[in-house]
Design a protein around this motif. Sequence first.
Motif, mmCIF file in Angstrom:
data_model
loop_
_atom_site.group_PDB
_atom_site.id
_atom_site.type_symbol
_atom_site.label_atom_id
_atom_site.label_comp_id
_atom_site.label_asym_id
_atom_site.label_seq_id
_atom_site.Cartn_x
_atom_site.Cartn_y
_atom_site.Cartn_z
ATOM 1 N N LEU A 21 0.832 -1.210 0.000
ATOM 2 C CA LEU A 21 0.000 0.000 0.000
ATOM 3 C C LEU A 21 0.862 1.255 0.000
ATOM 4 C CD1 LEU A 21 -2.961 -0.738 2.434
ATOM 5 C CD2 LEU A 21 -3.032 -0.365 -0.027
ATOM 6 N N LEU A 32 1.655 10.308 -10.797
ATOM 7 C CA LEU A 32 0.551 11.168 -11.220
ATOM 8 C C LEU A 32 0.799 12.622 -10.840
ATOM 9 C CD1 LEU A 32 -2.358 8.813 -10.203
ATOM 10 C CD2 LEU A 32 -1.637 9.365 -12.519
ATOM 11 N N ASP A 33 1.946 12.860 -10.214
ATOM 12 C CA ASP A 33 2.327 14.217 -9.861
ATOM 13 C C ASP A 33 1.268 14.893 -8.977
ATOM 14 O OD1 ASP A 33 4.044 16.320 -9.825
ATOM 15 O OD2 ASP A 33 3.282 17.250 -11.667
ATOM 16 N N VAL A 34 0.836 14.183 -7.968
ATOM 17 C CA VAL A 34 -0.156 14.740 -7.045
ATOM 18 C C VAL A 34 0.555 15.715 -6.106
ATOM 19 C CG1 VAL A 34 -1.828 14.212 -5.255
ATOM 20 C CG2 VAL A 34 -1.495 12.613 -7.129
ATOM 21 N N PRO A 35 0.095 16.959 -6.032
ATOM 22 C CA PRO A 35 0.785 17.914 -5.159
ATOM 23 C C PRO A 35 0.555 17.592 -3.685
ATOM 24 C CG PRO A 35 -1.141 18.920 -6.163
ATOM 25 C CD PRO A 35 -1.021 17.560 -6.756
ATOM 26 N N TYR A 37 -0.368 19.325 -1.257
ATOM 27 C CA TYR A 37 -1.536 19.855 -0.558
ATOM 28 C C TYR A 37 -2.776 19.015 -0.809
ATOM 29 C CZ TYR A 37 -2.286 22.153 -5.096
ATOM 30 O OH TYR A 37 -2.446 22.406 -6.429
ATOM 31 N N ILE A 38 -2.709 18.117 -1.807
ATOM 32 C CA ILE A 38 -3.827 17.184 -1.980
ATOM 33 C C ILE A 38 -3.529 15.875 -1.266
ATOM 34 C CG2 ILE A 38 -5.114 15.804 -3.640
ATOM 35 C CD1 ILE A 38 -4.988 18.069 -5.545
ATOM 36 N N LEU A 39 -2.393 15.291 -1.547
ATOM 37 C CA LEU A 39 -2.022 14.047 -0.884
ATOM 38 C C LEU A 39 -0.501 13.961 -0.871
ATOM 39 C CD1 LEU A 39 -3.076 11.395 0.347
ATOM 40 C CD2 LEU A 39 -2.948 10.377 -1.914
ATOM 41 N N THR A 214 -4.028 23.082 9.431
ATOM 42 C CA THR A 214 -4.978 23.241 8.327
ATOM 43 C C THR A 214 -5.161 24.723 8.015
ATOM 44 O OG1 THR A 214 -6.123 21.263 9.027
ATOM 45 C CG2 THR A 214 -7.295 22.698 7.520
ATOM 46 N N VAL A 217 -2.386 26.092 6.015
ATOM 47 C CA VAL A 217 -2.140 25.404 4.747
ATOM 48 C C VAL A 217 -0.897 24.523 4.815
ATOM 49 C CG1 VAL A 217 -2.443 25.761 2.286
ATOM 50 C CG2 VAL A 217 -2.794 27.659 3.803
ATOM 51 N N ASP A 218 -0.700 23.890 5.961
ATOM 52 C CA ASP A 218 0.487 23.064 6.129
ATOM 53 C C ASP A 218 0.076 21.592 6.106
ATOM 54 O OD1 ASP A 218 2.869 21.972 6.755
ATOM 55 O OD2 ASP A 218 3.181 23.103 8.601
ATOM 56 N N VAL A 222 -0.378 18.349 8.904
ATOM 57 C CA VAL A 222 -1.674 17.703 9.147
ATOM 58 C C VAL A 222 -1.519 16.186 9.040
ATOM 59 C CG1 VAL A 222 -4.005 17.376 8.273
ATOM 60 C CG2 VAL A 222 -3.023 19.667 8.342
ATOM 61 N N TRP A 223 -0.927 15.745 7.948
ATOM 62 C CA TRP A 223 -0.810 14.298 7.737
ATOM 63 C C TRP A 223 0.105 13.660 8.765
ATOM 64 C CZ3 TRP A 223 -3.406 11.021 4.569
ATOM 65 C CH2 TRP A 223 -4.252 11.602 3.611
ATOM 66 N N VAL A 226 -1.801 13.283 11.928
ATOM 67 C CA VAL A 226 -2.747 12.172 11.849
ATOM 68 C C VAL A 226 -2.006 10.848 11.972
ATOM 69 C CG1 VAL A 226 -4.302 10.950 10.300
ATOM 70 C CG2 VAL A 226 -4.463 13.424 10.525
ATOM 71 N N MET B 1 -2.418 15.182 -9.706
ATOM 72 C CA MET B 1 -3.318 16.244 -10.172
ATOM 73 C C MET B 1 -4.173 15.750 -11.324
ATOM 74 S SD MET B 1 -3.886 19.421 -9.359
ATOM 75 C CE MET B 1 -5.149 20.476 -10.013
ATOM 76 N N THR B 2 -3.470 15.261 -12.339
ATOM 77 C CA THR B 2 -4.187 14.738 -13.507
ATOM 78 C C THR B 2 -5.135 13.630 -13.077
ATOM 79 O OG1 THR B 2 -1.890 14.380 -14.044
ATOM 80 C CG2 THR B 2 -3.389 14.831 -15.868
ATOM 81 N N ASN B 72 -10.129 23.910 4.194
ATOM 82 C CA ASN B 72 -9.159 24.922 3.829
ATOM 83 C C ASN B 72 -9.461 25.417 2.423
ATOM 84 O OD1 ASN B 72 -6.339 25.639 2.571
ATOM 85 N ND2 ASN B 72 -6.320 26.084 4.752
ATOM 86 N N THR B 75 -6.648 25.279 -0.285
ATOM 87 C CA THR B 75 -6.393 23.946 -0.830
ATOM 88 C C THR B 75 -7.448 23.570 -1.857
ATOM 89 O OG1 THR B 75 -5.483 23.334 1.310
ATOM 90 C CG2 THR B 75 -5.987 21.543 -0.200
ATOM 91 N N LYS B 99 3.863 27.648 0.264
ATOM 92 C CA LYS B 99 3.734 26.193 0.119
ATOM 93 C C LYS B 99 3.516 25.805 -1.342
ATOM 94 C CE LYS B 99 3.840 24.772 4.498
ATOM 95 N NZ LYS B 99 3.813 26.011 5.219
ATOM 96 N N PRO D 102 -8.566 9.909 12.614
ATOM 97 C CA PRO D 102 -9.687 10.846 12.721
ATOM 98 C C PRO D 102 -10.020 11.448 11.351
ATOM 99 C CG PRO D 102 -7.681 11.787 13.645
ATOM 100 C CD PRO D 102 -7.320 10.440 13.165
ATOM 101 N N PHE D 106 -9.491 15.514 7.671
ATOM 102 C CA PHE D 106 -9.331 15.583 6.222
ATOM 103 C C PHE D 106 -10.494 16.240 5.501
ATOM 104 C CE2 PHE D 106 -6.826 11.768 7.419
ATOM 105 C CZ PHE D 106 -5.592 12.359 7.231
ATOM 106 N N ILE D 112 -12.299 17.444 -1.862
ATOM 107 C CA ILE D 112 -11.595 17.336 -3.145
ATOM 108 C C ILE D 112 -11.936 16.014 -3.821
ATOM 109 C CG2 ILE D 112 -9.325 17.065 -4.209
ATOM 110 C CD1 ILE D 112 -8.246 19.018 -2.115
#
Lengths: 251, 335, 281, 249
Positions: A21, A32-35, A37-39, A214, A217-218, A222-223, A226, B1-2, B72, B75, B99, D102, D106, D112
């Motif tokens: 995982l 996938l170049d996920v930024p 701030y999303i994951l 949060t 915007v950090d 956050v992660w 958690v 992103m994509t 947020n 975001t 950021k 928790p 998120f 999103i």
Amino acid sequence: MASGLNALRSALPVAAALLALLLLWQFGTTALDVPAYILPKPAEILATALGRIGFFGGELYVTLVEAVGGFLIGSVLGILLAVAMILLPVLEVMLMPLAMVINAVPSIAFVPLVLLWFGLGMSSKIAIGALAVVFVVLLNLLSGLKRPEAESINLLRSFGASRLGILWRLQLPAGMPALVTGLRVGLARSTIAVIVAEMMGAYSGIGQVIYQATAQVDSLTVWAAVFVASLGSLALYGVLVALDRKLVWWR
Amino acid sequence: MTFFKHGLAAGLFAVAAALSATAPAGAAEPVSVRLKWLPQAQFAGVYVAKAKGFYKDAGLDVTVNPGGPNINVETLVASGADTFGVASGTEGVLYSREKKLPLKAIAMSQQMTPFAYVAYTESGINSVKDFKGKKVATWMVGPQYTLYSVLAAEGVPQADVNIVSQPFSMQPFIDKQFDVATVTLYNELNTLKEQGIDNIKLFMPDDSGVTTQQDAIVTSEKMIAEKPEQVQAFLNATLKGWKYAFEHKDEAVDIVMASGPGLERKHQELMLNEIERLMVAKLGTSEGLGAIDLVSIGKVQDDLIKFGAMKTPVDIKGAFDTSFWAKVPAEDKKM
Amino acid sequence: MADLAQAQAGATMPGQPYMELVNVWKRFGEGDKQTVAVRNVDLAIQPGEFVTLIGPSGCGKSTLFNMIAGLLPSDSDGSILVKGKAQQDGALLGKVSFMPQRDLLFPWRTVLDNATLALEVEGMPKRLARQKAEALFPEFGLKGFEQHYPHQLSGGMRQRVALMRTFLFERDLILLDEPFGALDALTRSMMQRWLLDIWEKHRRTVLFITHDIDEAIFLGDKVVVMTARPGTIKCQETITLPRPRDVSVVTTPEFMEVKKKLLAVVEEESLKTFASATMRP
Amino acid sequence: MSLQSAVRSPYAAVLIVAALWLVCVPLFSIPPRYLPPLPAVIADGVSVWPDLAAGFWRTLVETVLGFLAGSLLGITFGIAFAASKTLERAFFPIFVALQTVPVIAFGAIVVIWFGNTILAKVVIALYLAFFPVAVNTLRGLEQADPQRIALMKSFGASRLTLFRKLLLPTAAPNILIGMKLAVALSLAGAVVGEWFGDTVGLGVMLLQALYFELIPRVWVLIIACGALGTLLYGALALLERRFVWWRPD
């Protein structure tokens, strides 16, 4: 030696699954170049957690003290209530419907009240933790105490046992597995309730860290928070599983 | 992103769109705006612009998404989940840029610092200088830096003030557990007044020369690059909505009341009044609603770096894009 | 222990039964819904006697037993006398050594601690209770199993633990409710002989419920037959087979004769139960 | 008789509590911020009645959808775990760990990924609800007596028949226990889910009441949540009585 090997064998699938995982997560987000701030990537989360281990450790300590404090108070209250209801069935008839209704309310709904009553410090978190635990323990233990059949109770009665004697020698041990189930469910609930309450208002603790991070915007913090919180509650859970073996040794 | 654009999210958004589909809007472009908090008069302009059809007239089909704790806005806008946002403010935009979130502010709603410090009249606290040795409560989710700036501006060493974290509730202040507490002019101050507490004095950061503009209107760099005309249309209509709201307050409050469940009308009326005060202050009158004050933003950034909240400065002109606001017709923004 | 039992038995006047049931009734429910479980039962049990009780299933045997054990009050028209004294409600609790149908061992207690349960309830210190129980382990064929848990034992062994628990609770009267009902035939006959050995050694008064006629005759000094519900006593048969008895007694003509007689009675009662059950709407 | 008393006692308890509330608040002059007088709470509830009703309905829908989806997923996982020990060993601990995360942390991510629709709430409710169902399904299926399985096999039962005729009914009481736990968690999930930017629902109103410090409103919402939870729990208990009438041995 053999037991060590066995432990290894049973730990292997979960280790493999976890690793798979994590790798999927790490390389998926990269590919996938996920930024962040999303994951964020697991490696970054881990690095953030380890990089500020003292900070996270301190905040986790606050949260765990609150969670364990609430858990203990809630458990003791739940156990006392269950015992009182078994000894005085009138109490059960009177209080049970109310307990069911209160139990149906998500404990987070009480967060606003508890914060107003007990303030922003640790006591409000302990209170909400206790509230999240007390009814689970009560309901589980009560059903456990009622598990012994009339025959077993009659046997003890024929030996001349008193109400308390029956409770002590038969109903409490027989109710142990149910109690342990209640405690397990309760522990998870109290930890989450405490974290939620911390988010809604606190001076410190993992929940407050998550809330502040949060707002700023950090997402890595956050992660990481958690992640640390989950490690903490898993550790608590582990303690409880060990306790389970002690309390229900005969299975 | 994509992945999120084309995968899961896209599919789910299709469902979302289908579920929340409004009347066939002709050629109107579906966009969304994310608010920083729950529906209330703080966002009256947006609700009015939608209700009065200003967005529709501008060719936009706007969905208004409220915020909440742990939502947020930056975001959500950066990720493309929402097209526009009414985000936290100067600090939030700066953090986001630091950021590397691909978003820009295109207008700033509140022209003066909405925070203020309250003390009881009999407390003997007559100026910020008197905060020395007192227990001062503030929110530790950003506004603490405003307090630090105010103290610095007044020459009060931070170490001399007992700064504590303030709950969302004003109860501890009412119970006199704090000597000084922080309020927003549009919310907590009204809460105090509603509870019949008027023996208080206010200390405004702007009086100490500390201005931090709040409620930034943000959108993604992608939108600015690909659909600047929509960005312009949205900003025009939103400011027009604000102007209309201030000119028709009763109607504006009605519109807000219809947008959120269980709102108290009195509280919303007071809030709208205060929001007007904040939005028409300073540049809000001289330049027009939504003006961006790059000078004050620069000072905020300097302070944030000084207090360790930011590590590296960001390019302010890149973070705050004034070009759209400049093109808003004067009749839409000038009161 | 035998001395103790005799000493207690000696307290009864010569010829006076240890326990006497006089016109005992038990009804459940009221009005139209009332059912009579036990009707007009008269029964005398002499000190040291081994009485077996048989009857068709559902004849109210267990209700009768619960009343004798003090778990259920009998209706007010009759009385239960111990050594000539009427027993009020609940007064019998703790006076009769009672063993229900199922072994009811507590899974969380070791074999040893299950055996001492009744002693502990009496308030005997644990150490003393254990010492007392340990002495009985060889006799009950459980030596070496003291620290086992019930789930590690076979059905016959569990039953012996339950019996030991009953024996350790030293009361003049032992009530056994189909204790071997769940065992296979071989184990059961072994247990029967073993029970007789134990009884002969300790000579306690026993009332033993069974639905097995062979068992009833083989064990008892007296066999009592109950009728179909509402249960009452149909007949009593004194068994004069010599003691000690062993397996060969089952094939003697005397045994066969008694069995034939009892079989006829029991058969008749069983048919009644069956008929009434199948005719129920 | 027992049914009558079962029906009667909850109402009796509610009435007693209401009476105590009515009497004690003025009697001990409890400050309203701790416990507002009952009439004030009722009046507040009446004043927002349309919003309250709409919120109740919305939260109910979210809870039920999340609960159903979560139960389905939980039963599926329970069956899969019962079928494969390796699968259980590999994923069960991970699920335990997931329970300690928790979700509320998120908010933005949930929005999103799942948009601002009812789906986001359903997903959170599902996330919270599926685990107790999975655990209890697994435990229930494991309880099937090997002798009965052998008996079924001797009748020539296929795996599917075995499952449908023996394993599932054996597990049913346990599954229902899990579902009863899950229904409360779904409600919590729906309420928290509404904190992530929604306009209708008990959770939204709760949040507003909290930040505007409307204490009577908080009580109105606690009562509404309690009513909703009890309603769903009661429905489930009714279902249980209908489908699991036998007692597990």
